[in-house]
Design a protein around this motif. Structure first.
Motif, short mmCIF file in Angstrom:
data_model
loop_
_atom_site.label_atom_id
_atom_site.label_comp_id
_atom_site.label_asym_id
_atom_site.label_seq_id
_atom_site.Cartn_x
_atom_site.Cartn_y
_atom_site.Cartn_z
N THR A 142 0.83 -1.20 0.00
CA THR A 142 0.00 0.00 0.00
C THR A 142 0.87 1.26 0.00
N GLU A 147 -2.98 1.12 -4.03
CA GLU A 147 -4.44 1.24 -3.94
C GLU A 147 -4.98 2.48 -4.63
N SER A 180 -15.30 -3.34 -1.45
CA SER A 180 -14.16 -3.92 -0.75
C SER A 180 -14.61 -5.18 -0.03
N ARG A 297 -9.52 -4.94 -9.85
CA ARG A 297 -8.67 -4.83 -8.68
C ARG A 297 -8.75 -6.11 -7.85
N ASP A 299 -7.47 -6.49 -4.23
CA ASP A 299 -6.73 -5.99 -3.07
C ASP A 299 -6.41 -7.05 -2.02
N LYS A 309 0.11 -8.13 2.57
CA LYS A 309 -0.90 -7.29 1.93
C LYS A 309 -0.27 -6.67 0.68
N PRO A 311 -2.17 -4.95 -2.51
CA PRO A 311 -3.26 -4.62 -3.43
C PRO A 311 -2.75 -4.55 -4.87
#
Ligand code: ATP
Ligand code: MG
Length: 430
Positions: A142, A147, A180, A297, A299, A309, A311
């Motif tokens: 991120t 993102e 999301s 996307r 994520d 993590k 994305p």
């Protein structure tokens, strides 16, 4: 004995059509380079779990379309590993991203791929069991800005440019946000609630999906189901403030750079890993299989397969469908094979070796040259040469000794004598 044929849903790509494939791939590589994407090549087969955990157990792809087998165990104590021919490439790219710790650079990874994918689908126009995708992914931590809605818009703008450079103009871009990971459960609950009433009126597949994966009902292509599906709640009403702002920024950035799009609230796509932005470029010329490409996307994908993590956003274009579209537009290279610049005809076995040397010289000068056969009679050399090349160069004992070649142009019928040293130059003339 019955001849063996290519397996159902697979096919051979032959020249001259392969020239069009090469043109498409070269154009894609050129555009990707301008947007600073680098190429990644992942294995054709992967651990089956990779696709189960990313694409999703309940999707059509994983539940019924994969080519999966048990690999032989290396030792008796070992369990055989389940392997699968890749049905898509995003999962493989994200696995590689994790495996090689690409996120540790702290920069966005911009990767593209070109290659075959495999799905056991019912073969039809534009739908094969071995098909080819050209795709790209932008993925990263991120902190690298992965993102940002700007990345979504940049990828979509790149696609509009790429299609334009391929000469595909009348496409439509459908755009949606599927929310999301926190928006989704609320929407799925609402869908389930609404489906309680209408599911019995839907096709058998949808009745099953209503139980196992309600989002997939929106994907249904059965005409009779459509009026019922229209009545289902729309995801846009369930987006939280963050998702809503994100999507509005994607749309605004597209407006700013003049990429036209159409909002389509039912575009959920057939893979479970998508979050927020989803899109599809369609082309009317393709008929039932009208999607040139799809993407979105993802994520949470990296975490879903055990990574950090990371994305990301990406797409896959169906190269087979790009070929069909260009062929239908008649902008494809002509169906006739291109003729060679010259056909060298050795006039006897004794000249073969020297004819090979001459062909080598001319080819090194950049000419497209067919080498004939010293066992052919002269009449046959002319016949074959006429089918393959614009001119024939006669290479007999006399030519070998004098160094003066006899060249005949098939179209004009003109016959000329050319010294060997000037031959390449003479053949370069159109
Ligand atoms: P479709 O709705 O056409 O089945 P999809 O939703 O399965 O497509 P993706 O999995 O996102 O599509 O794949 C991206 C692109 O790959 C598609 O838009 C299409 O151009 C191409 N594609 C997918 N499956 C096939 C296939 N079996 N044969 C040829 N091209 C395909
Ligand atoms: Mg499909």
């Amino acid at each position: 004995m019955k001849a063996i044929q290519a397996a159902r849903g697979t096919r051979d790509l032959l020249p001259p059509e392969t020239e069009l494939w090469n043109h498409i791939e070269a154009t894609a590589r050129r555009v990707f380079a301008r947007y600073c994407f680098g190429e990644i090549r992942t294995p054709i087969f992967e651990d089956t779990q990779l696709f189960a955990r990313s694409v999703g157990e309940e999707t059509d792809i994983v539940s019924k379309e994969m080519y999966t087998w048990e690999d032989r165990a290396r030792a008796q104590s070992e369990k055989a590993q389940s392997l699968t021919l890749r049905p898509e490439n995003t999962a493989g790219v994200v696995r590689a991203y994790i495996e090689h710790k690409l996120g540790e650079s702290g920069l966005l990874q911009k990767l593209y791929y070109i290659g075959p994918q495999f799905r056991r689908e019912r073969p039809q126009k534009g739908r094969y069991r071995q098909f080819y995708q050209i795709g790209a992914e932008v993925i990263g931590p991120t902190s690298a800005g992965s993102e940002s809605p700007l990345r979504d818009a940049e990828v979509l703008e790149m696609l509009a440019t790429l299609l334009g450079e391929l000469g595909i103009v009348d496409w439509k871009l459908y755009l949606n946000s599927v929310g999301s990971a926190s928006d989704r459960p609320r929407y799925v609950l609402a869908l389930q609630e609404a489906l309680k009433e209408i599911a019995p009126k839907l096709c058998a597949d949808c009745q099953r999906r209503a139980q196992t994966n309600p989002l997939r009902v929106l994907d249904c292509k059965i005409p009779e189901d459509q009026p019922f599906i229209e009545t289902l709640p729309k995801i846009a009403e369930f987006l939280d403030a963050n998702s809503r702002v994100h999507f509005a920024q994607v749309c605004a950035a597209l407006d700013a750079c003049g990429v036209p799009f159409i909002l389509n609230p039912r575009l959920v796509r057939g893979l479970d890993y998508y979050t927020r932005t989803t899109f599809e470029f369609v082309h009317a010329g393709l008929g039932a299989q009208n999607a040139l490409l799809g993407g979105g996307r993802y994520d949470g994908l990296s975490e879903a397969i055990g990574g950090p993590k990371a994305p990301g956003i990406g797409f896959a274009m169906g190269a087979d469908r790009l070929v069909l579209t260009l062929q239908a537009q008649q902008e494809a290279p002509s169906a006739m094979p291109r003729l060679a610049d010259a056909y060298i005809a050795p006039l006897g076995e004794a000249q073969q070796e020297q004819a090979l040397v001459l062909a080598r010289e001319l080819r090194q000068a950049g000419l497209r040259v067919e080498l004939g056969d010293g066992n052919f009679r002269i009449k046959k050399s002319f016949e074959v040469g006429n089918r393959l090349a614009r001119r024939i160069v006669l290479f007999g004992e006399e030519e070998a000794q004098s160094g003066i070649m006899t060249v005949k142009d098939f179209a004009s019928g003109a016959q000329t004598k050319v010294p060997r040293a000037e031959l390449a130059q003479a053949l370069q003339r159109k």
